[in-house]
Design a protein around this motif. Structure first.
Motif, PDB file in Angstrom:
ATOM      1  N   LEU A 222      -5.377   6.282   7.626  1.00 26.06           N
ATOM      2  CA  LEU A 222      -5.947   6.452   6.289  1.00 26.06           C
ATOM      3  C   LEU A 222      -6.598   5.167   5.800  1.00 26.06           C
ATOM      4  O   LEU A 222      -7.672   5.188   5.191  1.00 26.06           O
ATOM      5  CB  LEU A 222      -4.849   6.894   5.312  1.00 26.06           C
ATOM      6  CG  LEU A 222      -4.349   8.334   5.472  1.00 26.06           C
ATOM      7  CD1 LEU A 222      -3.138   8.580   4.573  1.00 26.06           C
ATOM      8  CD2 LEU A 222      -5.451   9.333   5.147  1.00 26.06           C
ATOM      9  N   GLN A 223      -5.954   4.037   6.074  1.00 28.43           N
ATOM     10  CA  GLN A 223      -6.527   2.759   5.659  1.00 28.43           C
ATOM     11  C   GLN A 223      -7.827   2.481   6.407  1.00 28.43           C
ATOM     12  O   GLN A 223      -8.785   1.938   5.847  1.00 28.43           O
ATOM     13  CB  GLN A 223      -5.520   1.634   5.899  1.00 28.43           C
ATOM     14  CG  GLN A 223      -5.885   0.327   5.212  1.00 28.43           C
ATOM     15  CD  GLN A 223      -4.820  -0.733   5.379  1.00 28.43           C
ATOM     16  OE1 GLN A 223      -3.741  -0.468   5.914  1.00 28.43           O
ATOM     17  NE2 GLN A 223      -5.105  -1.940   4.950  1.00 28.43           N
ATOM     18  N   GLY A 226     -10.646   4.348   4.784  1.00 25.65           N
ATOM     19  CA  GLY A 226     -11.082   3.775   3.511  1.00 25.65           C
ATOM     20  C   GLY A 226     -11.843   2.482   3.672  1.00 25.65           C
ATOM     21  O   GLY A 226     -12.872   2.260   3.021  1.00 25.65           O
ATOM     22  N   LEU A 283       1.059   8.559  -5.750  1.00 22.92           N
ATOM     23  CA  LEU A 283      -0.242   8.165  -5.219  1.00 22.92           C
ATOM     24  C   LEU A 283      -1.118   7.595  -6.331  1.00 22.92           C
ATOM     25  O   LEU A 283      -1.897   6.664  -6.106  1.00 22.92           O
ATOM     26  CB  LEU A 283      -0.940   9.369  -4.578  1.00 22.92           C
ATOM     27  CG  LEU A 283      -0.507   9.743  -3.169  1.00 22.92           C
ATOM     28  CD1 LEU A 283      -1.213  11.014  -2.719  1.00 22.92           C
ATOM     29  CD2 LEU A 283      -0.775   8.616  -2.184  1.00 22.92           C
ATOM     30  N   THR A 416      -5.410   4.185  -1.083  1.00 21.14           N
ATOM     31  CA  THR A 416      -6.368   5.138  -1.638  1.00 21.14           C
ATOM     32  C   THR A 416      -7.218   4.500  -2.731  1.00 21.14           C
ATOM     33  O   THR A 416      -8.448   4.671  -2.771  1.00 21.14           O
ATOM     34  CB  THR A 416      -5.627   6.361  -2.201  1.00 21.14           C
ATOM     35  OG1 THR A 416      -4.853   6.972  -1.158  1.00 21.14           O
ATOM     36  CG2 THR A 416      -6.612   7.383  -2.749  1.00 21.14           C
ATOM     37  N   SER A 417      -6.573   3.760  -3.641  1.00 21.48           N
ATOM     38  CA  SER A 417      -7.343   3.118  -4.720  1.00 21.48           C
ATOM     39  C   SER A 417      -8.307   2.083  -4.158  1.00 21.48           C
ATOM     40  O   SER A 417      -9.431   1.937  -4.659  1.00 21.48           O
ATOM     41  CB  SER A 417      -6.391   2.473  -5.731  1.00 21.48           C
ATOM     42  OG  SER A 417      -5.605   1.455  -5.139  1.00 21.48           O
ATOM     43  N   ILE A 447      -8.009   8.364  -9.415  1.00 13.76           N
ATOM     44  CA  ILE A 447      -6.565   8.352  -9.180  1.00 13.76           C
ATOM     45  C   ILE A 447      -5.818   9.013 -10.341  1.00 13.76           C
ATOM     46  O   ILE A 447      -4.720   9.564 -10.147  1.00 13.76           O
ATOM     47  CB  ILE A 447      -6.036   6.922  -8.927  1.00 13.76           C
ATOM     48  CG1 ILE A 447      -6.217   6.022 -10.140  1.00 13.76           C
ATOM     49  CG2 ILE A 447      -6.677   6.322  -7.701  1.00 13.76           C
ATOM     50  CD1 ILE A 447      -5.563   4.669  -9.965  1.00 13.76           C
TER      51      ILE A 447
END
Length: 477
Positions: A222-223, A226, A283, A416-417, A447
């Motif tokens: 996931l990182q 992003g 999250l 995510t942010s 978010i």
């Protein structure tokens, strides 16, 4: 967790000072989780990195803690509480020193992993010692005393980080751990009892490997999506491999005699809803302690010390809610409180997009205080809902899984942010001097919407589920 050994006979000095030793560990761990965020822009400048690419230093620590929490109880029973506690302080202190000596982001990330190994063991082992060393009627007062430093750490952490990076050097946010670590070692040698289980159960090493590998691969994948650290194809492969590892763990746990986490936990409706709700709610809310200090500096133009001091109302608001949460939940019930509060939390996160460089310090303080109150109520309600219906056979496994989910979801929230910030900034190279305020506004809106979606999960509660027990859960925020 293995069955408790016979309660040890402690001398008067140990009984008096043991809570102070454990409280010191709580303070070290909670201070470290908050002091870094305010210093990230200054650290980025010193290390030659862009501030929006510093999140790996935060994620590395959180993910390491999440991976090692399930093994903490077994290691304490195997090695003894004093031995493991001393190792935890030593590793945390060595990791802090390595962070202070870091000359690059990769070095800093590796040092944060070492620091996370110690941090993952400090609090669980300390709580375990108190549980086993004090009789039931003394446990709540002792844990209440120990929780106080856990509140002081987040209160002074952001402000202290901002002051140190502005008026001294970012290295000191790690170096201040060293004298505290020395004091902790000396105190533990004198007052920490060496407790071991009478009958040590086998640890689910295959399950631990599969579960940890799945978490790590999913997080890195996931990182990678992003940050575009690796190709999209490799990120996709990592995500699929992570899902495969988690599926393999699920199949393993269904057949193992003593799995890492009991499958029966998910047959409890309040636990199932609470765990899933925790993931999605955190999250959003878990990203704000990382995002807001950078927003104040990179978006609104605050100095590091101003940004750190501005975070204090958030913690004060959270402390105030502690006295009100139990009565509110008992009066209204978990379903009403969680559905309404989750929507309110999402709206408050999104409303950070309304702040600009003309916003007064007073209005910012009010906004952050209200956010702290709502966020604290959310955490208290989610945690007590999740753990409230567990019995003696499921309490240890359920609490351990909740702790893992909390750390993991906050780690994913940071990732995510950061991905949203990079996406909305619209520049792969992120040149210095770029106006990041619109990117921060869009990130908060995103978010906030993510956090609000958890209301659909909590709506699945029946009207009176979980309404009987609404006491707070120590050390879970």
């Amino acid at each position: 967790m293995p069955s408790d050994p016979a309660r040890p006979a402690l001398d008067a000095a140990t009984r008096r000072f043991l809570p102070w030793v454990v409280a010191l560990a709580f303070f070290m761990q909670t201070l470290d989780t908050t002091i870094l965020n305010t210093a990230l822009p200054g650290m980025a400048l010193a290390l030659g990195e862009h501030p929006l690419r510093m999140q790996s230093a935060v994620i590395a620590y959180m993910l390491t803690v999440a991976l090692l929490i399930p093994a903490s109880g077994w290691l304490a029973d195997r090695l003894g509480t004093r031995t493991l506690f001393l190792w935890a302080i030593a590793l945390f202190s060595l990791g802090s020193l390595a962070c202070a000596l870091a000359g690059s982001l990769n070095w800093l990330v590796a040092a944060r992993v070492l620091q996370g190994v110690g941090g993952a063991l400090l609090v669980p082992v300390g709580r375990l010692v108190v549980l086993r060393a004090f009789p039931k009627e003394q446990f709540l007062p002792v844990m209440s005393f120990i929780a106080i430093p856990g509140l002081i750490g987040p209160l002074i952490g952001p402000a202290l980080g901002g002051v140190l990076v502005q008026f001294a050097s970012w290295h000191w946010i790690f170096l201040i751990n060293l004298p505290v670590g020395v004091a902790g070692v000396l105190a533990a040698l004198r007052y920490m009892p060496q407790l071991k289980a009478q009958a040590l159960k086998a640890f689910d090493w295959p399950g631990f490997v599969l579960f940890s590998l799945g978490l790590m691969l999913l997080s890195v994948g996931l990182q990678g999506f992003g940050e575009r650290m690796v190709s999209t194809a490799l990120s996709l492969v990592l995500l699929v491999a992570g899902l495969a590892s988690m599926a393999a763990y699920w199949l393993h746990a269904a057949r193992a005699e003593a799995p890492l986490f009991q499958m029966g936990l998910f047959a409890i409706p309040t636990y199932r809803i609470g765990i899933i709700g925790n993931v999605f709610a955190r999250l959003g809310s878990g990203a704000t302690p990382f995002l807001t200090p950078m927003y104040l500096q990179l978006g609104l133009g605050y100095s590091p010390s101003e940004a750190g001091l501005s975070m204090v109302p958030t913690v004060l608001g959270a402390m105030l809610t502690k006295t009100l949460a139990t009565r509110l939940i008992q009066r209204q019930g978990y379903r009403r409180v969680l559905v309404a509060n989750t929507l309110l939390l999402g709206a408050l996160i999104a409303s950070f997009a309304l702040l600009d460089r003309q916003t007064s310090h007073l209005w910012l303080a009010i906004h952050l205080a209200i956010f702290g109150m709502v966020n604290s109520l959310q955490f208290s309600a989610m945690n007590t809902l999740t753990l409230g219906d567990l019995d003696a056979q499921t309490a240890s496994s359920g609490n351990s899984l909740l702790a893992v989910v909390m750390q993991l979801s906050m780690s994913l929230g940071v990732a995510t942010s950061s991905a949203f910030l990079l996406l909305f900034s619209g520049a792969s190279e992120l040149p210095r001097g770029q106006d990041l305020l619109p990117a921060f506004h869009a990130t908060y809106l995103s978010i906030g919407a993510m956090a609000a979606l958890a209301a659909f999960i909590f709506y699945q509660l029946r009207r009176h589920e979980g309404a009987a027990d609404a006491g707070d859960t120590m050390g879970q925020e």
